[in-house]
Design a protein around this motif. Structure first.
Motif, mmCIF file in Angstrom:
data_model
loop_
_atom_site.group_PDB
_atom_site.id
_atom_site.type_symbol
_atom_site.label_atom_id
_atom_site.label_comp_id
_atom_site.label_asym_id
_atom_site.label_seq_id
_atom_site.Cartn_x
_atom_site.Cartn_y
_atom_site.Cartn_z
ATOM 1 N N ASN A 42 17.754 46.055 24.905
ATOM 2 C CA ASN A 42 18.496 45.184 25.875
ATOM 3 C C ASN A 42 19.603 44.765 25.252
ATOM 4 N N SER A 43 20.269 45.626 24.587
ATOM 5 C CA SER A 43 21.623 45.184 23.913
ATOM 6 C C SER A 43 22.547 46.409 23.691
ATOM 7 N N ILE A 44 23.562 46.469 22.668
ATOM 8 C CA ILE A 44 24.443 47.508 22.578
ATOM 9 C C ILE A 44 24.249 48.242 21.546
ATOM 10 N N GLU A 49 24.646 56.947 25.662
ATOM 11 C CA GLU A 49 24.279 56.782 27.067
ATOM 12 C C GLU A 49 24.846 57.846 27.949
ATOM 13 N N ASP A 62 31.022 51.390 31.193
ATOM 14 C CA ASP A 62 30.243 51.318 30.152
ATOM 15 C C ASP A 62 28.868 50.226 30.405
ATOM 16 N N ASN A 63 29.290 49.058 30.869
ATOM 17 C CA ASN A 63 28.233 48.017 31.075
ATOM 18 C C ASN A 63 27.215 48.388 32.099
ATOM 19 N N PRO A 68 36.684 45.557 15.494
ATOM 20 C CA PRO A 68 35.798 46.026 16.703
ATOM 21 C C PRO A 68 36.373 44.649 17.785
ATOM 22 N N THR A 69 36.254 45.253 18.843
ATOM 23 C CA THR A 69 36.353 44.367 20.219
ATOM 24 C C THR A 69 35.214 44.010 20.831
ATOM 25 N N SER A 70 34.498 43.208 20.954
ATOM 26 C CA SER A 70 32.902 42.896 21.548
ATOM 27 C C SER A 70 33.297 43.131 22.840
ATOM 28 N N LYS A 71 32.306 43.731 23.443
ATOM 29 C CA LYS A 71 32.067 43.968 24.773
ATOM 30 C C LYS A 71 32.004 42.880 25.488
ATOM 31 N N SER A 72 32.553 42.452 26.593
ATOM 32 C CA SER A 72 32.585 41.253 27.124
ATOM 33 C C SER A 72 31.112 41.227 27.757
ATOM 34 N N TYR A 73 30.216 40.337 27.270
ATOM 35 C CA TYR A 73 28.850 40.646 27.623
ATOM 36 C C TYR A 73 28.508 39.071 28.492
ATOM 37 N N THR A 96 24.932 50.870 30.429
ATOM 38 C CA THR A 96 23.990 50.061 29.412
ATOM 39 C C THR A 96 22.911 49.378 30.230
ATOM 40 N N ASN A 126 19.121 50.256 29.827
ATOM 41 C CA ASN A 126 18.239 49.191 29.360
ATOM 42 C C ASN A 126 17.227 48.864 30.462
ATOM 43 N N PHE A 134 30.151 45.553 20.002
ATOM 44 C CA PHE A 134 28.996 45.148 19.222
ATOM 45 C C PHE A 134 28.466 43.989 20.263
ATOM 46 N N HIS A 135 27.272 43.845 20.198
ATOM 47 C CA HIS A 135 26.703 42.656 21.209
ATOM 48 C C HIS A 135 26.983 41.213 20.613
#
Lengths: 411, 529, 328
Positions: free
Chosen positions: B364-366, B24, B301-302, C2-7, B305, B309, B406-407
Motif C-alpha cells: 500500500n505504498s510506493i 507497475e 502513476d498514482n 528525490p521529489t516525493s510523489k504527492s500522496y 499504484t 495496491n 518516495f512515500h
C-alpha cells in the motif's frame, strides 16, 4: 574607449521586467537596457585617483538584478544613470603598472569630502554620503555612478586607497574572486559569539545558495572557523554541490530538502514549517523571498540570520521570526573587520580575502570569460549561470593590447 | 488443481517472448537463443478444510509441546503475536491466514475463560499498520473485540517502558523483547511463511524485539555471511536468531508457534496470464495481456499504484503446524521448499530479473529506488540454495522503472538516506560505520515510527545491508528502463533496453555469456548444483 | 533530489478544504460586517452601570420543546416521517415487525421500552409503530447528548419529536415533562439502558420508565430491537444495510406494591424474553421464562475481550444481506 553602459531607459526596463515575467530566468539579453559604446575619456575626480586598466571584471548577482530591474527602488538614489557596471575588477595601474584589485565601495574619503562619523572610524561600508559628493554623481560603488566607469570597460579608475596589490604568484582568476570573497568574509564576520554557543559541541552554520557568494561564504567559514563548526551548504544544482564540496562544505543539501537536512543534522523534530532546534547561524546568499523565509524556518530559536545576498522587496511571514526570537543581520560590502574570531584586532577585509582566495584557489569558480564585444552572450550566461553549470562569468580585456596601451601612455 | 513442477527452459528459436515484470507493468521480451529461463512450480493444491486443519494442528502439536487447549487457564496472561503487513505478498483475499488461526485460538481461549488476552502485531522496525490493514488481516470480528479496548497493540521497539531486557547470548547478542510478551504465561505466535527466510525463531526474536537486539544480526557482516538467508542452514542471520530464540526459551519465555504456508497462486483471474507459461497463452490471455499492458502504459502513476495496491492474491493455505518453534519450523520449511524449490544445473554469467511492483516494505505504498535495489539484490538474488544463480563477478540485469519517488509518510528516513548517504557512498560497510547510528537514534524518525506509519530510521540501512552479499559477489548491476538519476545514485548502471544491458555486460562477462532469466510470478527458490 | 510523489493523506486534505471554506465564509462575514455594523445592525450593548439580567439556560433539560408539538410542526414532521424516514428504514434496515397485535390502538397511550444498540433505534422504532400510535409519540432522548447545542436540539425535537431526559441524575423538570405528556395522551419511547451498548451486551435498566408507568398508570410495552448494532454501532460512522427485527411484547403494568426498581428488573426480563424469542423461538422463550432460565441481556463476564468476543460471535452469525431492490 569601449565600454558596456547601462542606460536608464524606462521602455527597456519595462521590457526587461516583462521578459522576466514571461520567461522567468533566461531572458534574452538583447531586451535589456545595455549597450556597447565608444565613450570619450573620463576625468579623474581628484589627484588621489588614478586610472586603471581592467584585466578581468566579474558579473555580480547585484549587477544582474539591477539590469533586470529586479533590485529595490529604495537604492535608486544611490545610483546615477547611465553608468558602466563592474565592481569586481582586477586591473593594472596606469601610474606604476602593478596588478591590483579594486575595493569598489565609495565613501567620504574616496569621494574627497569631509569625513562623516563612520568614515572617521574607517567603517567605509556604513557611509551613507555618496549622494552628497560635489564632484561625483551618486553611486553606491564604483560601477554604479555615471562619473566613474566600472570594470566592464577598457579602462576604469580608483582612489589610491581603494587599490590592493595582487601578489605575483596569484592568477587573475583567483584575484577576480577577491572582491566577492571580501563580501563573504564581511558577512561571516557578522557572526556573533553568543549565537554560536548553542546546544551542540559543534555549531551548525547553514549557507543558503551555492552561487559565487554562497561558495565564497562556505570557503570563508572554513577559512575563519576551521573545523570548529559544521557547514551545511544548500546547493540547487549538482554542479554546485561538487564545487561546494571542493570549497570544503561539510554537508550538502538540495533546495527541496532543506528543513529535513537541518532537522537531521541538529537532532530536531519538525514542528509546523519549522524545527524544535535548528541551525545556529544561517547565512542567506540569495536574497529571495523563498530563501529568507527558508532561513527563518531553519534557524534555531534565538539564532542569527545574516543576509549577505542582496534582498529586495518581498512579502514575508515574520511570525516565526518573532516567536523564535531571531536576530537578522545585514551584511554589505567590506572595510575593516574587528571580529573576535580574528587574530588581530583590526584587519582590512581585502587583506583577509586575498589570503583566503589564495588558499582556496577560488579561481576555479570562474567558469567563463567573455570579451566586451560578446556582452550579450555573457549576460545571458550569467543569468542562467546555475542552470548552465557555471558560477562566475567575467569580462576580459586583451592583455597584450593593454600592455601596448600602457606603454603608449607612459611614453 | 494439478501442479506441474518447475523447470529450466532452454530458449530456442521457437520460444515465444518471455513475460518480464517491469514495476507497475510488464513487457514481453525475446530472450537470446541458448539462454535459460527458470520457471517455478505451479501452485500446489490447497488444503480442502483449512479451519479443520487449524483445529487439528492446535490439538496435535509438533515437538515438545502440549496441545494449546492444555496450555490455557483462566487466570493466565495470553499474548497472541502475528506477522505484520509485509506478509504475504500481495495481501491475500479474506479471510487471511492470521484471521483463521487467531479465531481458532480465541475460540479455545474463550472456552477456557482466559480473561487477559492481548494481540500484538510483531512489527519489529516496520511501520505501524493502519486500521484498515489490521481489519483486513484479522477480520472485523477480532478487530472489534480487541481494538476498542486497547487490547490490539502494535509492537513499539522504541518504547523503553514496554521492553524487557533479558540479557546476552553466549555470543554477546543483547536480547530485549516486548514487555507484555515477556511477562506473558504464553506467547502464541501466528505466522505466514511466504519464503524460506520467514518464521522460526525469527518470529519472536526479531518481530517483538528492539533495535538494540536486532542490530546484532541485521548488519553487513551477518548478511555477507548468509549464503543465502533463504537457506537457514547457511544463514548467519538465522544462526543469530536461533541463538536468541534458544536464549528466550532458557529464560522461560513460553512460545506456542503456529506457522502456515501458502501456495503460489499469486494473482486473481484477470491477471491469470501472469502465471501461465507463455507458449500456453490462449487468445483470452493474449487479449488480457495486451489490454492490461496498454492501459497501464497510459495510466498516471498514482492510478497505477492504486490499481496494483488493490490486488488481493488468491493464495490458499497449504499447511498449518503448531507447537514447539524449531520442530514446527522444520516442517514448515519443508512445505515451502515443496512448493518453491526448482533444480537448476550450474550457474550462469548473467542473471536477468523482472522486478514486480511490490516488495515486503511497500505494501500500500510506493516502491522507492532503495527498495528496488533490495528487492533485486536482497530478495531475488538470494532466492537460492547452494550456490547463487549467477557466477561470482557476473552481472545482474534487473528490469524496473526505478522512479525517483518516495512515500513521504511510510519512508521518511529513506528520503534522507537516498539524499544524504547514498550521495556520499554506496559501500555497505562504510555506510554502517558512518551513518547508521545517527539515523537509528534520530528523534524525528523515532517519533514518526512510534506515532505515524513510518518505517524506523534505521530501516533503509537494513535494505542496503540486504544487498551486501550481492554487492560483494556480483561484478556489475544493470537496471533496464530505470530512472537514470536514481540508478546512478544507487551505484548501478542504467540501460534503456535488455539488449543494451547485454552489450554493457560484455566487458565483464565476455561476448558469449550464459544467461538465466528468473521468471516470476510465482515465487521459486533455485537449488543450484 | 528525490521529489516525493504527492500522496493524498485523506483526513488532512478534507480538513484543509473545510478549513479553507470556513476562512472564506469568515472573510465574507467580516467584509459585510464592515458595511452593516454598529447599533441598529448589531445588538445594543449594556451601559456598565446597568445590571445585566442573568440569562436562563436554554439547552439541555431546560430546552423547550413545546413548539415541536404544535399542529403545523406535527404536520411537517409527519411528512418527513412518512415520506422519508419510513422508506429509508425500509431500505436500510428492512425491519420485520412482530407482536403489534397485542396493542389496543383504541386505548393509548403506551410507554415503549426497548434495548439500545444504535442511533438507528429511535427512528426505526418510531417508524414501525402503527400510524395511530406513531403520530402522537414522543421519544425520550439524552439531554446531555441530543440537546447540548441549538442545531442538534432543533433536529432532535423537530424530526424525532424528542424530549430531553436527564440520564445521569433524576431531574424534576424532565421527569415532570414526560409525565405531563403521557398524562396528556402522548405515547413515549424510552431506552431504559440510558445509552447505547458499548460491546453488544445489555446494560442494567434504569427505573425511570417504571416510575413513570407507576405514577401515570400507563402500561409499558417491552420491545426488543434486533441487529441494529451490526448496521451502525456505537463509535462507528459507517452505515451498512442489513435485516433487522422489531419485536413487541404484551403491555404490562406494575403489580400492587411493586416499586420502580423491581418493576424495572421485570421489564428487563420481558425484553430478555423477547430476545430469546428471536434467538430461539416463541415456545422456547416461553418455557425459559417459566423455568426462570431466560438468557440475560447483560453479561457477567469481566474480561473486556471476552465480552466483545462473545457478543461479536452472535452478531456475526446474524449478519445477513437484505434483498436489494430493484433486482437486476
Amino acid at each position: 574607449m569601449k565600454a558596456i553602459q547601462l542606460q536608464k531607459s524606462y521602455a527597456k526596463f519595462a521590457g526587461a521586467v516583462l521578459a522576466n515575467k514571461l520567461k522567468g530566468h533566461g531572458s534574452s539579453a538583447s531586451a535589456l537596457p545595455l549597450r556597447l559604446t565608444e565613450l570619450s575619456e573620463f576625468k579623474l575626480p581628484n589627484e588621489d585617483w588614478t586610472y586603471i586598466y581592467p584585466i578581468m571584471s566579474g558579473i555580480c548577482g547585484s549587477d544582474i538584478k539591477t539590469i533586470q530591474a529586479k533590485s529595490s527602488r529604495s537604492l535608486e538614489h544611490l545610483v546615477s544613470f547611465p553608468f558602466i557596471p563592474g565592481h569586481e575588477t582586477v586591473a593594472v595601474r596606469e601610474d606604476n603598472g602593478k596588478r591590483v584589485v579594486v575595493e569598489s565601495v565609495l565613501s567620504c574619503k574616496s569621494l574627497g569630502m569631509d569625513l562623516c562619523q563612520f568614515c572617521g572610524e574607517e567603517s567605509f561600508d556604513k557611509c551613507q554620503c555618496q549622494e552628497f559628493s560635489p564632484s561625483i554623481a551618486p553611486g553606491l560603488q564604483i560601477g554604479f555612478t555615471k562619473d566613474i566607469p566600472g570594470g566592464w570597460s577598457e579602462y576604469s579608475m580608483a582612489h589610491q586607497d581603494q587599490l590592493y596589490e595582487v601578489p605575483e604568484d596569484m592568477s587573475d582568476e583567483d584575484a577576480v574572486m577577491i572582491e566577492p570573497m571580501a563580501c563573504a568574509i564581511h558577512g561571516v564576520l557578522k557572526i556573533r559569539q553568543e549565537f554560536l554557543a548553542g546546544f551542540s559541541d559543534s555549531p551548525l552554520i547553514t549557507v543558503i545558495g551555492a552561487g559565487t557568494l554562497g561558495l565564497c561564504t562556505t570557503a570563508a567559514l572554513k577559512f575563519i572557523f576551521k573545523d570548529t563548526v559544521r557547514i551545511l551548504t544548500i546547493a540547487k544544482y549538482p554542479y554546485q554541490r561538487q564545487l561546494a564540496k571542493a570549497v570544503s562544505a561539510d554537508f550538502l543539501s538540495g533546495t527541496d530538502n532543506i528543513v529535513n537536512t537541518v532537522r537531521h543534522l541538529t537532532n530536531s523534530l519538525i514542528t509546523g514549517p519549522s524545527l524544535t532546534y535548528g541551525a545556529d547561524i544561517v547565512i542567506d546568499c540569495i536574497g529571495s523571498k523563498e530563501s529568507i523565509q527558508g532561513a527563518i524556518n531553519i534557524t534555531k530559536p534565538g539564532g542569527q540570520i545574516i543576509l549577505t545576498g542582496m534582498p529586495s522587496k518581498s512579502n514575508l511571514d515574520l511570525s516565526l521570526l518573532w516567536q523564535r526570537q531571531l536576530t537578522v543581520t545585514g551584511a554589505y560590502t567590506y572595510s575593516f573587520e574587528t571580529s573576535n574570531f580574528l587574530k588581530s584586532d583590526k584587519a582590512k577585509t581585502f587583506n583577509i580575502a586575498i589570503e583566503a582566495s589564495k588558499s582556496f584557489k577560488l579561481g576555479k569558480l570562474v567558469s567563463a570569460k567573455y570579451d566586451l564585444d560578446d556582452y550579450e552572450a555573457a549576460i545571458e550566461h550569467a543569468i542562467d549561470a546555475g542552470k548552465r553549470d557555471s558560477t562566475k562569468i567575467v569580462f576580459v580585456n586583451d592583455k597584450t593590447d593593454l600592455m601596448k596601451k600602457l606603454q603608449r601612455r607612459n611614453q | 488443481m494439478k501442479s506441474r513442477p518447475g523447470f529450466v527452459l532452454e530458449v530456442d528459436k521457437s520460444t515465444p517472448p518471455i513475460l518480464v515484470w517491469h514495476g507497475e507493468g510488464f513487457k514481453l521480451q525475446k530472450m537470446p537463443t541458448d539462454s535459460r529461463v527458470l520457471y517455478p512450480k505451479e501452485p500446489i493444491a490447497p488444503l480442502e478444510d483449512p479451519d479443520g486443519a487449524i483445529t487439528h494442528a492446535l490439538d496435535n502439536p509438533i515437538g515438545d509441546s502440549k496441545p494449546l487447549r492444555d496450555l490455557l487457564f483462566p487466570s493466565m496472561k495470553l499474548t497472541i503475536a502475528f506477522d505484520d503487513v509485509s506478509l504475504p505478498l500481495p495481501a491475500m483475499e479474506a479471510p487471511d491466514n492470521r484471521q483463521r488461526v487467531i479465531e481458532a485460538v480465541l475460540n479455545l481461549a474463550a472456552e477456557k475463560h482466559v480473561e487477559d488476552v492481548v494481540l500484538i502485531a510483531a512489527l519489529a522496525l516496520h511501520r505501524r499498520m493502519t486500521d484498515a490493514e489490521l481489519k483486513h488481516c484479522l477480520g472485523e470480528r477480532i478487530y472489534n473485540s480487541f481494538a476498542p479496548h486497547g487490547l490490539l497493540m502494535q509492537h513499539d521497539a522504541e518504547d523503553p517502558t514496554n521492553l524487557t531486557y533479558l540479557g546476552k547470548t553466549d555470543k554477546g547478542e543483547d536480547v530485549e523483547i516486548n514487555k507484555r510478551a515477556a511477562d506473558s504465561d504464553l506467547i502464541v505466535y501466528v505466522n505466514i511463511n511466504l519464503v524460506a527466510m520467514d518464521g522460526g525463531h525469527k518470529s519472536v526474536a526479531t518481530g517483538l524485539s528492539s533495535y538494540k537486539s536486532i542490530r546484532h544480526h541485521h548488519n553487513v557482516a551477518t548478511m555477507q555471511h548468509s549464503r543465502s538467508f533463504m537457506d537457514q542452514s547457511k544463514s548467519e542471520l538465522h544462526s543469530s536468531n536461533w541463538r536468541i530464540g534458544r536464549f528466550l526459551a532458557k529464560e522461560g519465555i513460553k512460545i506456542f508457534q503456529i506457522e502456515t504456508t501458502l501456495n503460489t497462486n499469486t494473482f486473481p483471474k484477470q491477471f491469470s496470464f501472469l502465471q501461465k507459461r507463455e507458449w500456453e497463452w490462449t487468445l483470452k490471455d493474449r487479449i488480457g495481456f495486451s489490454s492490461v499492458s496498454k492501459a497501464l502504459e497510459f495510466a498516471p502513476d498514482n492510478i497505477k499504484t492504486s490499481i496494483f495496491n488493490s490486488i488481493k492474491a488468491p493464495h490458499k493455505l497449504t499447511s498449518v503446524q503448531a507447537g514447539e518453534v524449531e520442530a514446527v519450523h522444520k516442517v514448515t520449511t519443508d512445505h515451502v521448499y515443496h512448493q518453491q524449490l526448482v533444480q537448476v544445473e550450474g550457474q550462469s554469467d548473467i542473471l536477468s530479473l523482472g522486478l514486480p511492483y511490490i516488495s515486503p516494505y511497500n505494501v500500500n505504498s510506493i516502491m522507492n529506488p532503495i527498495l528496488v535495489a533490495c528487492l533485486g539484490l536482497g530478495y531475488f538474488f538470494n532466492l537460492y540454495k547452494g550456490k547463487p544463480l549467477v557466477k561470482k563477478g557476473g552481472v545482474v540485469i534487473m528490469s524496473h522503472p526505478t522512479p525517483l519517488a518516495f512515500h513521504p509518510v511510510h519512508h521518511p528516513s529513506y528520503i534522507d538516506f537516498f539524499d544524504q548517504v547514498l550521495s556520499e557512498t554506496t559501500d555497505p560497510l562504510e555506510i554502517q560505520a558512518n551513518y547508521e547510528q545517527k539515523f537509528a537514534e534520530d528523534p524525528w524518525y523515532r517519533h514518526l515510527y512510534r506515532t505515524s506509519n513510518a518505517y524506523h530510521g534505521v530501516h533503509p540501512f537494513y535494505m542496503w545491508y540486504w544487498c551486501a552479499h550481492a554487492l560483494d559477489y556480483v561484478g556489475k548491476v544493470i537496471i533496464v528502463g530505470g530512472n537514470y538519476k536514481a540508478v546512478k545514485r544507487l551505484g548501478f548502471l542504467s540501460a534503456s533496453t535488455f539488449n543494451d544491458a547485454l552489450e554493457m555486460a560484455h566487458d565483464t562477462v565476455g561476448s558469449h555469456p550464459s544467461i538465466t532469466h528468473f521468471h516470476v510470478p510465482p515465487l521459486a527458490i533455485a537449488e543450484v548444483n | 533530489m528525490p521529489t516525493s510523489k504527492s500522496y493524498k493523506i485523506e483526513n488532512y486534505d478534507s480538513k484543509l478544504i473545510k478549513a479553507k471554506l470556513l476562512i472564506k465564509i469568515g472573510q465574507y462575514k467580516l467584509k459585510n460586517r464592515s458595511k452593516l455594523s454598529g447599533f441598529i445592525f448589531d445588538e445594543p450593548t449594556y451601559p456598565s452601570s446597568i445590571e445585566r439580567p442573568t440569562p436562563s439556560p436554554k439547552l439541555g433539560v431546560n430546552y423547550q420543546t413545546n413548539w415541536a408539538r404544535k399542529p403545523l410542526v406535527r404536520a411537517l414532521r409527519s411528512i418527513v416521517r412518512e415520506g422519508i424516514a419510513r422508506p429509508f428504514f425500509a431500505a436500510v434496515a428492512a425491519p420485520e415487525i412482530v407482536g403489534l397485535e397485542s396493542l389496543n390502538l383504541e386505548n393509548p397511550p403506551y410507554i415503549f421500552t426497548a434495548n439500545h444498540a444504535s442511533h438507528l433505534d429511535t427512528g426505526l422504532l418510531l417508524s414501525t409503530l402503527p400510524y395511530q400510535i406513531r403520530r402522537k409519540t414522543v421519544a425520550a432522548a439524552a439531554a446531555d447528548y441530543f440537546f447540548d447545542t441549538q442545531p442538534k436540539a432543533l433536529l432532535a425535537a423537530g424530526i424525532l419529536n424528542a424530549i430531553p431526559l436527564e440520564r445521569i441524575k433524576v431531574n424534576r423538570t424532565s421527569a415532570k415533562l414526560a409525565q405531563d405528556l403521557v398524562e396528556d395522551g402522548w405515547n413515549l419511547v424510552i431506552f431504559p439502558e440510558g445509552g447505547r451498548t458499548p460491546d453488544g451486551w445489555g446494560q442494567p435498566f434504569k427505573g425511570g420508565a417504571a416510575y413513570l408507568s407507576i405514577r401515570t398508570g400507563v402500561p409499558i410495552v417491552p420491545v426488543y430491537i434486533h441487529n441494529t448494532r451490526v448496521l451502525l454501532k456505537k463509535g462507528s460512522k459507517k452505515l451498512t444495510t442489513g435485516a433487522t427485527k422489531v419485536i413487541f411484547g404484551n403491555p404490562i403494568l406494575a403489580a400492587d406494591g411493586e416499586d420502580a426498581r423491581k418493576y424495572a428488573i421485570r421489564i428487563e426480563q420481558e425484553v430478555a424474553a423477547l430476545k430469546n424469542e428471536v434467538d430461539q423461538n416463541y415456545y422456547v422463550s416461553l418455557l425459559d421464562k417459566h423455568n426462570m432460565t431466560t438468557p440475560q441481556l447483560q453479561s457477567d463476564l469481566k474480561s473486556k475481550w471476552l465480552r466483545s468476543w462473545t457478543a461479536e460471535t452472535t452478531a456475526k452469525a446474524d449478519k445477513k444481506e437484505i434483498v436489494k431492490w430493484p433486482k437486476l
